[in-house]
Scaffold this active site. Structure first.
Site, short mmCIF file in Angstrom:
data_model
loop_
_atom_site.label_atom_id
_atom_site.label_comp_id
_atom_site.label_asym_id
_atom_site.label_seq_id
_atom_site.Cartn_x
_atom_site.Cartn_y
_atom_site.Cartn_z
N GLU A 1 -42.28 -14.74 110.20
CA GLU A 1 -42.42 -16.05 109.56
C GLU A 1 -43.86 -16.23 109.07
O GLU A 1 -44.76 -15.48 109.45
CB GLU A 1 -42.08 -17.13 110.59
CG GLU A 1 -40.63 -17.10 111.08
CD GLU A 1 -39.64 -17.69 110.07
OE1 GLU A 1 -39.88 -17.62 108.85
OE2 GLU A 1 -38.60 -18.21 110.52
N ASP B 1 -34.04 -6.58 112.52
CA ASP B 1 -34.20 -7.67 113.47
C ASP B 1 -32.89 -8.04 114.16
O ASP B 1 -31.82 -7.57 113.77
CB ASP B 1 -34.82 -8.91 112.78
CG ASP B 1 -34.18 -9.23 111.43
OD1 ASP B 1 -33.06 -8.75 111.17
OD2 ASP B 1 -34.80 -9.95 110.65
N HIS C 1 -40.49 -15.17 104.33
CA HIS C 1 -40.45 -14.24 105.47
C HIS C 1 -39.79 -12.92 105.11
O HIS C 1 -38.94 -12.85 104.21
CB HIS C 1 -39.81 -14.88 106.73
CG HIS C 1 -38.34 -15.06 106.73
ND1 HIS C 1 -37.73 -16.12 107.37
CD2 HIS C 1 -37.32 -14.32 106.22
CE1 HIS C 1 -36.42 -16.03 107.24
NE2 HIS C 1 -36.15 -14.94 106.55
N ASN D 1 -38.98 -19.15 102.68
CA ASN D 1 -40.38 -19.40 103.04
C ASN D 1 -41.23 -18.13 102.96
O ASN D 1 -42.34 -18.08 103.45
CB ASN D 1 -40.47 -20.00 104.46
CG ASN D 1 -39.94 -19.05 105.53
OD1 ASN D 1 -39.53 -17.93 105.23
ND2 ASN D 1 -39.95 -19.49 106.78
C1 GLP Z 1 -32.86 -13.59 107.28
C2 GLP Z 1 -33.17 -12.18 107.89
C3 GLP Z 1 -33.92 -11.37 106.91
C4 GLP Z 1 -33.24 -11.57 105.56
C5 GLP Z 1 -33.64 -12.92 105.06
C6 GLP Z 1 -32.91 -13.37 103.81
O1 GLP Z 1 -33.13 -14.64 108.13
N1 GLP Z 1 -33.84 -12.13 109.12
O2 GLP Z 1 -33.95 -10.02 107.30
O3 GLP Z 1 -33.64 -10.60 104.67
O4 GLP Z 1 -33.55 -13.88 106.09
O5 GLP Z 1 -31.60 -13.70 104.09
P1 GLP Z 1 -30.51 -14.04 103.02
O6 GLP Z 1 -30.22 -12.79 102.29
O7 GLP Z 1 -29.33 -14.54 103.80
O8 GLP Z 1 -31.08 -15.07 102.11
#
Ligand code: GLP
Length: 249
Positions: free
Chosen positions: A143, A67, A138, A136
Site C-alpha cells: 500500500e 500475496d 498499490h 491507490n
Molecule cells: C488486489 C491485489 C493485487 C491486484 C490489485 C488489482 O488487491 N492484491 O495483486 O493486482 O489489487 O486488483 P484488480 O485487478 O481486482 O483491480
C-alpha cells in the site's frame, strides 16, 4: 518502459497471454510471478485457451503468487489460493510441486514470509512477474507508503482496499495480508503490468508518468529496466502522449 495500449479488455488479455506464452516458449522451465484480481482473469482465460489448443505447456514452469489474505485458508472462496485454483491452476498442466502460494493460515506468518523469499531465491528468481495495480497505486498488497526495500512480509491493508475487495468478494475480507515486498517485485527480471478500466486511469498516469514515490507504490516500476505495461484505452485515458509512449519507449 514499454507501453502497449489495446482497444479493450479482451485485447489486453490476449496481448498479456502472448507475452507470458513467449516467456514460457523461450524458457520452458521459467519462474512466473502471478497476480490475482479481476484484471488477471482474462489473462488466465486466454492462457487456458492456448493450453487447450496445445500451444503452450506449463509442465516445467514454477509459479509464485504475489500475496494472500492473513487468516484465509485455500478452501475459503475469498482466498487467492482459491482464486488461482479456479481460474488457472486446476485447468492447466502445472506441476503442483512447483506452484507456490503464501500460506494465509501459517502458524508463524513472518516465518512463512521468510520461507517464501528463500523459495524464490532457490528457484533462481522470478523471470516474469505479472502485476495489477490498485486504484491507490498499490502493487501486490504494498500500500502507499511501503518502503522500496521491503521484502515479503505481513501487511495491513488500507480501508479503501478492504472495502473494494470486500465488495468484489461479496463478503468482508481480512485487513491484513502476506505480500511480496517492493524489493521482491523489483528483483524480477521482467515485469508485466496490467491495468484495465477508467477507474485505474489516475493510478496508471501517476505510476507511469508521475514522480517516483512510495506514496504511489507502482511508480517505482519506472526504475525497472524490463517493464511492459499492457493497458486498455480506458486505463490509458489520463496518460500524456500515450501514442508517442507506445512508439518510443
Ligand atoms: C488486489 C491485489 C493485487 C491486484 C490489485 C488489482 O488487491 N492484491 O495483486 O493486482 O489489487 O486488483 P484488480 O485487478 O481486482 O483491480
Amino acid at each position: 518502459m514499454n507501453v502497449i495500449v489495446e482497444e479493450d479488455y479482451a485485447a489486453l488479455s490476449q496481448r498479456a497471454a502472448g507475452i507470458v506464452a513467449s516467456q514460457v516458449a523461450r524458457k520452458p522451465g521459467c519462474v512466473l510471478g502471478l497476480a490475482t484480481g479481476v484484471t488477471s482473469i482474462g489473462l488466465y482465460e486466454a492462457l487456458v485457451e492456448r493450453y487447450r489448443a496445445q500451444e503452450i505447456s506449463f509442465s516445467r514452469v514454477t509459479t509464485f503468487n504475489l500475496d494472500e489474505y492473513l487468516g484465509l485458508g485455500p478452501d475459503d472462496p475469498r482466498s487467492f489460493a482459491y482464486f488461482m485454483r479456479r481460474h488457472f491452476f486446476s485447468r492447466v498442466d502445472l506441476d503442483p510441486a512447483r506452484v507456490h502460494l503464501l500460506n494465509g493460515v501459517a502458524a508463524d506468518p513472518e516465518e512463512e514470509c521468510a520461507r517464501y523469499e528463500t523459495a524464490i531465491a532457490e528457484a533462481g528468481g522470478i523471470d516474469l512477474q505479472v502485476l495489477g495495480v490498485g486504484q491507490n497505486g498499490h502493487i501486490g498488497f504494498n500500500e502507499p507508503g511501503t518502503p522500496p526495500g521491503s521484502l515479503t512480509r505481513v501487511v495491513r491493508l488500507s480501508p479503501e482496499t478492504v472495502r473494494r475487495n470486500s465488495r468484489l468478494a461479496g463478503q468482508p475480507v481480512p485487513d491484513r495480508a502476506l505480500s511480496m515486498g517492493i524489493k521482491t517485485i523489483m528483483q524480477a527480471r521482467r515485469i508485466l503490468l496490467l491495468a484495465s478500466g477508467r477507474d485505474k486511469a489516475a493510478a496508471v498516469a501517476e505510476a507511469l508518468q508521475g514522480e517516483v514515490t512510495p506514496a504511489v507504490p507502482a511508480s517505482i516500476l519506472q526504475l525497472h529496466p524490463g517493464v511492459t505495461a499492457v493497458l486498455d484505452r480506458d486505463a490509458a485515458a489520463l496518460l500524456r502522449n500515450w501514442r508517442e509512449l507506445c512508439e518510443g519507449l
